[in-house]
Write a protein that holds these residues in place. Structure first.
Motif, short mmCIF file in Angstrom:
data_model
loop_
_atom_site.label_atom_id
_atom_site.label_comp_id
_atom_site.label_asym_id
_atom_site.label_seq_id
_atom_site.Cartn_x
_atom_site.Cartn_y
_atom_site.Cartn_z
N SER A 212 0.82 -1.21 0.00
CA SER A 212 0.00 0.00 0.00
C SER A 212 0.85 1.25 0.00
O SER A 212 2.06 1.22 0.26
CB SER A 212 -0.93 0.01 1.22
OG SER A 212 -0.17 -0.05 2.42
N THR A 213 0.19 2.37 -0.29
CA THR A 213 0.79 3.70 -0.22
C THR A 213 0.23 4.43 0.99
O THR A 213 -0.94 4.26 1.34
CB THR A 213 0.45 4.50 -1.49
OG1 THR A 213 0.88 3.76 -2.64
CG2 THR A 213 1.13 5.86 -1.50
N VAL A 214 1.06 5.25 1.63
CA VAL A 214 0.64 6.00 2.82
C VAL A 214 0.10 7.37 2.40
O VAL A 214 0.68 8.05 1.55
CB VAL A 214 1.82 6.17 3.78
CG1 VAL A 214 1.42 7.02 4.99
CG2 VAL A 214 2.33 4.80 4.25
N LEU A 215 -0.99 7.77 3.03
CA LEU A 215 -1.58 9.09 2.81
C LEU A 215 -1.98 9.67 4.15
O LEU A 215 -2.56 8.95 4.98
CB LEU A 215 -2.81 8.99 1.90
CG LEU A 215 -3.55 10.30 1.61
CD1 LEU A 215 -2.71 11.21 0.71
CD2 LEU A 215 -4.90 10.01 0.95
N ILE A 216 -1.69 10.95 4.38
CA ILE A 216 -2.15 11.61 5.58
C ILE A 216 -2.96 12.84 5.20
O ILE A 216 -2.87 13.35 4.07
CB ILE A 216 -1.00 12.02 6.52
CG1 ILE A 216 -0.24 13.24 5.98
CG2 ILE A 216 -0.06 10.86 6.76
CD1 ILE A 216 0.76 13.83 6.98
N ALA A 217 -3.79 13.30 6.14
CA ALA A 217 -4.56 14.52 5.95
C ALA A 217 -4.34 15.46 7.11
O ALA A 217 -4.29 15.02 8.28
CB ALA A 217 -6.05 14.20 5.82
N ARG A 268 1.90 10.57 13.45
CA ARG A 268 1.20 10.66 14.73
C ARG A 268 0.51 12.01 14.90
O ARG A 268 -0.51 12.11 15.59
CB ARG A 268 2.18 10.40 15.87
CG ARG A 268 2.64 8.93 15.93
CD ARG A 268 3.47 8.67 17.18
NE ARG A 268 4.84 9.12 17.02
CZ ARG A 268 5.84 8.35 16.58
NH1 ARG A 268 5.61 7.07 16.26
NH2 ARG A 268 7.06 8.82 16.47
N ALA A 269 1.05 13.06 14.26
CA ALA A 269 0.46 14.40 14.38
C ALA A 269 -0.64 14.64 13.35
O ALA A 269 -1.35 15.66 13.44
CB ALA A 269 1.55 15.46 14.22
N ALA A 270 -0.79 13.74 12.39
CA ALA A 270 -1.79 13.93 11.33
C ALA A 270 -3.19 13.84 11.90
O ALA A 270 -3.45 13.17 12.90
CB ALA A 270 -1.59 12.89 10.25
N ASP A 271 -4.12 14.52 11.23
CA ASP A 271 -5.53 14.40 11.63
C ASP A 271 -6.08 13.04 11.22
O ASP A 271 -6.89 12.46 11.94
CB ASP A 271 -6.34 15.53 10.98
CG ASP A 271 -5.98 16.88 11.58
OD1 ASP A 271 -6.37 17.14 12.73
OD2 ASP A 271 -5.28 17.66 10.90
N HIS A 272 -5.62 12.53 10.06
CA HIS A 272 -6.07 11.22 9.60
C HIS A 272 -4.96 10.58 8.78
O HIS A 272 -4.16 11.27 8.14
CB HIS A 272 -7.34 11.33 8.74
CG HIS A 272 -8.46 12.05 9.43
ND1 HIS A 272 -9.17 11.49 10.46
CD2 HIS A 272 -8.96 13.29 9.22
CE1 HIS A 272 -10.08 12.37 10.87
NE2 HIS A 272 -9.97 13.46 10.14
N VAL A 273 -4.93 9.24 8.77
CA VAL A 273 -3.96 8.47 8.00
C VAL A 273 -4.69 7.34 7.30
O VAL A 273 -5.61 6.73 7.87
CB VAL A 273 -2.84 7.90 8.90
CG1 VAL A 273 -1.88 7.03 8.09
CG2 VAL A 273 -2.08 9.01 9.61
N TRP A 274 -4.28 7.06 6.05
CA TRP A 274 -4.85 5.93 5.30
C TRP A 274 -3.73 5.12 4.66
O TRP A 274 -2.65 5.65 4.38
CB TRP A 274 -5.77 6.41 4.17
CG TRP A 274 -6.98 7.14 4.60
CD1 TRP A 274 -8.24 6.63 4.83
CD2 TRP A 274 -7.09 8.56 4.79
NE1 TRP A 274 -9.10 7.63 5.19
CE2 TRP A 274 -8.43 8.82 5.17
CE3 TRP A 274 -6.19 9.62 4.69
CZ2 TRP A 274 -8.88 10.11 5.44
CZ3 TRP A 274 -6.63 10.90 4.97
CH2 TRP A 274 -7.96 11.14 5.34
N LEU A 275 -4.03 3.86 4.40
CA LEU A 275 -3.24 3.04 3.50
C LEU A 275 -4.06 2.85 2.23
O LEU A 275 -5.24 2.48 2.30
CB LEU A 275 -2.91 1.68 4.14
CG LEU A 275 -2.01 1.73 5.37
CD1 LEU A 275 -1.73 0.31 5.85
CD2 LEU A 275 -0.72 2.48 5.10
#
Length: 318
Positions: A212-217, A268-275
């Motif tokens: 997977s690829t990591v994505l943060i918001a 850890r500081a992100a509001d949201h994280v996805w794979l």
């Protein structure tokens, strides 16, 4: 060609590509096909792509074929032209229609190996290796678990963030068949009570997941859309097709986009994280090791709706 398959056969279709069948030939995936001396089998010397098809239409086909060619160039493996792969995918879909209908969701895996050492399958370099694709209905368990929050652990991938540039022979950034480390990482995570893994470099940069690829918001101001950020490609990660398609749609919707480098602290500081992956789509992360993260089902649904648009991928240019 449906008569080649038992009525009770597992619902998978396979198509091979070679110099005699440049547009593909259907074969029975439940019968032996691969020579035991094929370098893809004995050395993992090959590449692959997995794409998602909905109602008989493959998503991000051009992006997957472009990444296949990119991986082939990194490994110096000859691969058939795009029209051969496209025709083979079409042949696989026609086989389903001959059986009575195309499943709503399919995973389509394209595979290319170097073939048998010193025995090229053809004098044409584009057909000198071994090539096939598999079309498989997406499992109900996969569909049912979409959107389920994941607990992930961070694992050191064993090289620093400059390895891709310093050591091109590591073929970082190619989607190879050598997945032993990735599968070992997932087993290690499962043994520790985690669902998945995010790899990091030895000098503390975020890479990607095993599949997977990591994505943060990061949240925007009041009334503003979030900013989406993904790790930089220079560390040797794969350019994510799912991430790229989301970025194209998000940019058109007026969202802000960014590329790392990202650190574990950024996660850890992100509001949201996805794979992100082609078949699982956007999977939210609710825990990184012992750190809890918020999950926004509506935002996850928005990301997945971006994928429904099936737009060209968006990656940074040099």
């Amino acid at each position: 060609m449906a008569e080649h398959f038992r009525d009770d056969s597992v619902a998978a279709v396979a198509v091979r590509i070679d110099a005699e069948h440049p547009h593909g030939a259907v074969f029975d995936p439940h019968q032996p096909q691969l020579r035991v001396t094929d370098l893809g089998a004995i050395r993992g010397d090959g590449i692959f792509e997995t794409m998602f098809a909905v109602n008989g239409t493959p998503r991000k086909l051009d992006a997957h074929l472009a990444r296949l060619r990119r991986s082939a160039a990194i490994l110096d493996i000859g691969v058939p032209p795009a029209e051969s792969w496209e025709a083979a995918v079409g042949l696989g879909l026609e086989e389903y229609r001959a059986r009575g209908g195309v499943p709503e969701e399919l995973a389509i895996k394209l595979v290319a190996t170097r073939g048998v050492e010193n025995e090229p399958a053809s004098e044409d370099p584009a057909f000198a290796g071994t090539y096939w694709l598999m079309l498989t209905p997406v499992a109900e368990s996969m569909r049912a678990n979409r959107g389920k929050p994941l607990a992930v652990t961070l694992l050191d991938r064993g090289y620093d963030s400059t390895a891709a540039e310093r050591a091109p022979w590591l073929v970082l950034g190619a989607k190879t068949l050598s997945y032993a480390v990735n599968m070992a990482a997932l087993r290690h995570a499962e043994a520790g009570g985690f669902d998945d893994v995010i790899f990091t470099t030895s000098d503390g940069q975020v890479l990607e997941g095993p599949t997977s690829t990591v994505l943060i918001a990061r949240a925007g101001g009041e009334g503003e859309p979030p900013t989406l950020i993904t790790p930089v490609l220079e560390t040797g990660i794969l350019p994510g097709t799912t991430q790229g398609a989301i970025f194209t749609a998000a940019e058109r919707a007026g969202w802000k986009l960014g590329y790392g480098p990202l650190t574990p602290e950024d996660l850890r500081a992100a509001d949201h994280v996805w794979l992100l992956s082609s078949v699982r789509l956007a999977a939210p992360v609710n825990r990184i090791d012992e750190h809890e993260l918020a999950v926004d089902p509506e935002l996850t649904a928005q990301l997945n709706s971006f994928l429904d648009q099936d737009l060209p991928v968006n990656h940074p240019t040099d």
